[in-house]
Scaffold this motif. Sequence first.
Motif: not given
Length: 189
Positions: A52-59, A62-80
Motif C-alpha cells: 500500500f505505501p508503494t501504491l500510494f507513493y506511485a499514484n 509522486k504526481p502531487l510532487n510533480v505538480l508542486l514542483q511545477g507550481v514552484k517553477q511557475l512562482n519562480a517565473g518559468h511560464i513555459d
Amino acid sequence: PVYTNFSALPVQGDARGIIQDYQLEFRRYLHNFFAPLAYLIIGASLLVIVGFPTLFYANLVKPLNVLLQGVKQLNAGHIDLDLPVQYPDEIGFLTHSFNALTIQLGALIEDLEMRVAERTQALSESEFRMRQITSAMRQAVWLRDIHTLEVLYVNPAYEEITGQTRESLIADPVSLADRELIGGIQAIT
C-alpha cells in the motif's frame, strides 16, 4: 503370520497395550486447517505494510510532487511549463488544468508585453511631437507632475520671457513665475 506396520498411525503402544493419541491427531487436524489461514494473514500483512505505501507513493505522492514542483517553477517565473499527466484521475485533471493555465498565462504576458511596447512607442511619439510644438512656441510652457509638483519639461521660450534658465525652474519649481500664477489662482478661488 502377516506383519503390519502401525508406525504411521496416531497410536502409541507399550507393554500395557496400544492406545490411540486423540490429542496428536487433533493437533495435526488443526495445523492442516489453520496453516493456509496463517499464511494468508502473513501475506496480507506484508501486502499492507509494503504494497500500500508503494501504491500510494506511485499514484498519489509522486504526481502531487510533480505538480508542486511545477507550481514552484511557475512562482519562480518559468511560464513555459508542460507537466506530464501520469494518470487520468483527479490529480491528472489538476495537472492538465495547470498546463492549460500556464499556456493562458504565457499568452496573456506576451499580449501585455506587446501592448506595453505599443503604448510606450505611442507615448514616445506623442512626447516628441509635444516637444517640437512647444519648442516653436513663443509662450513659456512647462509641464509638471500634479502630485509632486516636479517640473518635467520647460520649453526654450521660458528663458526668453522670464530671464531665468530652464534648469533653475527645474531645480526650484516654485519660482517667481509660479508664485505669480499660484497667487493669481488663490485670488480667484
